[in-house]
Design an enzyme around this catalytic site. Structure first.
Site, PDB file in Angstrom:
ATOM      1  N   HIS A 218      55.915 -58.286 -79.945  1.00  0.00           N
ATOM      2  CA  HIS A 218      56.987 -59.279 -79.942  1.00  0.00           C
ATOM      3  C   HIS A 218      57.405 -59.644 -81.361  1.00  0.00           C
ATOM      4  O   HIS A 218      58.518 -60.127 -81.579  1.00  0.00           O
ATOM      5  CB  HIS A 218      56.593 -60.525 -79.137  1.00  0.00           C
ATOM      6  CG  HIS A 218      55.406 -61.274 -79.640  1.00  0.00           C
ATOM      7  ND1 HIS A 218      54.127 -61.039 -79.200  1.00  0.00           N
ATOM      8  CD2 HIS A 218      55.308 -62.274 -80.550  1.00  0.00           C
ATOM      9  CE1 HIS A 218      53.285 -61.869 -79.803  1.00  0.00           C
ATOM     10  NE2 HIS A 218      53.984 -62.627 -80.627  1.00  0.00           N
ATOM     11  N   ASP A 248      51.885 -55.050 -75.963  1.00  0.00           N
ATOM     12  CA  ASP A 248      52.497 -55.930 -76.959  1.00  0.00           C
ATOM     13  C   ASP A 248      52.015 -55.471 -78.332  1.00  0.00           C
ATOM     14  O   ASP A 248      51.084 -56.022 -78.899  1.00  0.00           O
ATOM     15  CB  ASP A 248      52.079 -57.378 -76.689  1.00  0.00           C
ATOM     16  CG  ASP A 248      52.759 -58.375 -77.614  1.00  0.00           C
ATOM     17  OD1 ASP A 248      53.592 -57.944 -78.440  1.00  0.00           O
ATOM     18  OD2 ASP A 248      52.442 -59.576 -77.531  1.00  0.00           O
ATOM     19  N   GLY A 335      51.443 -68.678 -85.463  1.00  0.00           N
ATOM     20  CA  GLY A 335      51.258 -67.867 -86.660  1.00  0.00           C
ATOM     21  C   GLY A 335      50.226 -66.782 -86.526  1.00  0.00           C
ATOM     22  O   GLY A 335      50.064 -65.945 -87.409  1.00  0.00           O
ATOM     23  N   SER A 337      50.036 -64.457 -84.074  1.00  0.00           N
ATOM     24  CA  SER A 337      50.470 -63.251 -83.368  1.00  0.00           C
ATOM     25  C   SER A 337      50.240 -61.990 -84.189  1.00  0.00           C
ATOM     26  O   SER A 337      50.599 -61.918 -85.359  1.00  0.00           O
ATOM     27  CB  SER A 337      51.960 -63.340 -83.034  1.00  0.00           C
ATOM     28  OG  SER A 337      52.169 -64.161 -81.921  1.00  0.00           O
ATOM     29  N   SER A 353      48.192 -61.459 -78.854  1.00  0.00           N
ATOM     30  CA  SER A 353      49.468 -61.446 -78.150  1.00  0.00           C
ATOM     31  C   SER A 353      49.953 -62.873 -77.927  1.00  0.00           C
ATOM     32  O   SER A 353      50.982 -63.280 -78.441  1.00  0.00           O
ATOM     33  CB  SER A 353      49.340 -60.717 -76.812  1.00  0.00           C
ATOM     34  OG  SER A 353      50.555 -60.768 -76.084  1.00  0.00           O
TER      35      SER A 353
END
Length: 480
Positions: A218, A248, A335, A337, A353
């Protein structure tokens, strides 16, 4: 040709913000892979296994048992692998026992559990829900966040009940399921809506031999060009990105083909954990996560092949469904991810994720398996032997020593001046002290729980903490 060294604060990018719930979890000591002196008469006795060996054995037994295999998990207290079987051939079961596993009979087959998950997908794909097969209970565990109310809750509850109490259970989880794009020090990109922040997961080598890194899909969908500072020039470009759907993950290539990208995770104070292999997750194993927002923390894997229905951030009222994730009982915040999930032995397990809750009240976080991302992108773990370079001679660390004290892992963003004499750290020592500040978090802005307050928090005071290589001729990128 000389190359600017990326400030360590930003180059040593951290991984997904996860903290173990409850007391500090310490990584298991390296147990013998098997008991010595087993004879045929005692072969059925379970073997003492460290987590990595248990994961390998689980894969072997899945092939051996075939349709009789109904999942497995690692009993960290006894250091044993527990394998579920259904309608198993006694001969096969004996073979599994001789291999060193604890074998138990269960009611639900993997096929039945997968069918239950398929029913949930058809009838209850609702934003704020998630489900995964739990081998410990031999059921599908369905989670609903705080946004699932009214008719949505009624639909979910009736669907779960229709599966039967012996097949699925439903629970509420705190907060709301969301991807953790904002907040924290990590990698940056400028888009029309403003600044986007994520975390680097693991340095890899792309199929064409160029240096690259893995992060969340993402993040790669949200922006194409990434920098090591909020206002800096792009240093890497997205090559592939998958989100939502079956995974992801993103593969992002460094723009400078001579970039040295060490295969390691920086856990702070000049200490690193060398990443030497990609590992499949096993339920029950202890894992570590280095986070730019919350420091170094640990927890356990609680489910595999999880499906998460995130509320879409781009389509009002829409749902971004992601499958094939690792479920854990740890927390994460904005922050984190894309950040790295790894083991004490240097196994790369996953990238952050999303999830629910926070690292004060607790929550659960889902990770993209590294093995799946590598297979899909054609990348290989590591950097083909490129080292950390002079002045970056960080000691290989034991994450369990620092995992309970975020302060110890705190200045991991900047890393400070590298300490070549640093001894192996135990990451778990820094992971469990939520009151400790993550050294460099003072540069992370006001700490708005939503992550929006951290957007500008680049921590300029630590930008100079580049270690002895500040004026070196090579660029070195660490995942932090």
């Amino acid at each position: 040709m000389s190359h600017k060294r990326i400030p360590k604060r930003n180059a040593a990018i951290a991984a997904g913000g996860v903290v173990a719930l409850g007391a500090a979890a310490f990584l298991l000591p390296n147990a013998n892979a098997s008991q010595d002196g087993n004879t045929d008469a005692s072969a059925a006795a379970p073997k003492t296994l460290k987590a990595t060996a248990a994961s390998d054995l689980a894969s072997q037994l899945q092939d051996l048992l075939g349709q009789a295999f109904a999942g497995s998990y690692y009993d960290s207290g006894k250091q044993e692998l527990v394998v579920n079987v259904i309608n198993g051939d006694n001969n096969v079961i004996v073979q599994a026992q001789k291999a060193g596993a604890v074998v138990r009979q269960v009611a639900n087959s993997t096929k039945d559990l997968q069918a239950a998950a398929a029913t949930l997908k058809t009838k209850a794909t609702i934003p704020g829900t998630a489900w995964a097969i739990d081998p410990k209970t031999n059921k599908v565990v369905v989670s609903a966040d705080s946004t699932v109310t009214g008719t949505k809750w009624d639909t979910l509850e009736s669907t779960v009940k229709s599966l039967g109490s012996n097949m699925a259970t439903l629970k509420k989880t705190s907060g709301s399921f969301k991807t953790f794009v904002s907040g924290g020090d990590a990698i940056f990109s400028q888009v029309a809506q403003g600044s986007v922040r994520c975390s680097l997961g693991f340095n890899v080598t792309a199929s064409d031999g160029s240096p690259a890194f893995l992060t969340a899909g993402h993040c790669g969908v949200a922006a194409k060009d990434w920098s090591d500072s909020e206002t800096g020039q792009p240093i890497a470009t997205v090559d592939q990105a998958q989100f939502p759907g079956n995974g992801d993950f993103s593969l992002v290539k460094y723009n400078d083909a001579t970039t040295q990208a060490p295969s390691e995770v920086n856990i702070g104070n000049g200490q690193t954990v060398a990443i030497n292999q990609a590992e499949d997750a096993t339920v029950g194993t202890t894992v570590f996560r280095m986070g730019s927002t919350t420091g170094l923390h640990d927890g356990q894997v609680t489910g595999l092949d999880a499906t998460v229905n995130f509320a879409s951030e781009t389509v009002p009222g829409g749902t971004d469904t992601v499958t094939g994730l690792i479920q854990t009982n740890v927390c994460a915040e904005a922050g984190d991810s894309g950040g790295s999930l790894f083991t004490q032995d240097g196994g790369a397990v996953g990238m952050t994720s999303g999830g629910s809750g926070d690292c004060t009240a607790g929550g659960e976080t889902f990770f993209q398996p590294v093995t799946t991302a590598l297979q899909a992108t054609g990348a290989t773990l590591g950097n083909g032997g490129a080292g950390a370079g002079a002045g970056d001679a960080s000691a290989t660390a034991d994450p369990s020593a620092t995992a309970s004290d975020p302060a110890a892992g705190g200045d991991q963003i900047g890393g400070g001046t590298a300490d070549p004499s640093a001894t192996a750290a135990d990451p778990s020592a820094t992971a469990a002290d939520p009151s400790a500040t993550a050294g460099d978090q003072s540069g992370a802005g006001t700490g708005d729980a939503t992550g929006t307050g951290d957007q500008t928090g680049t921590g300029t005071g630590d930008q100079s903490a580049t270690g002895a290589n500040a004026n070196g001729s090579s660029s070195h990128h660490k995942n932090r």
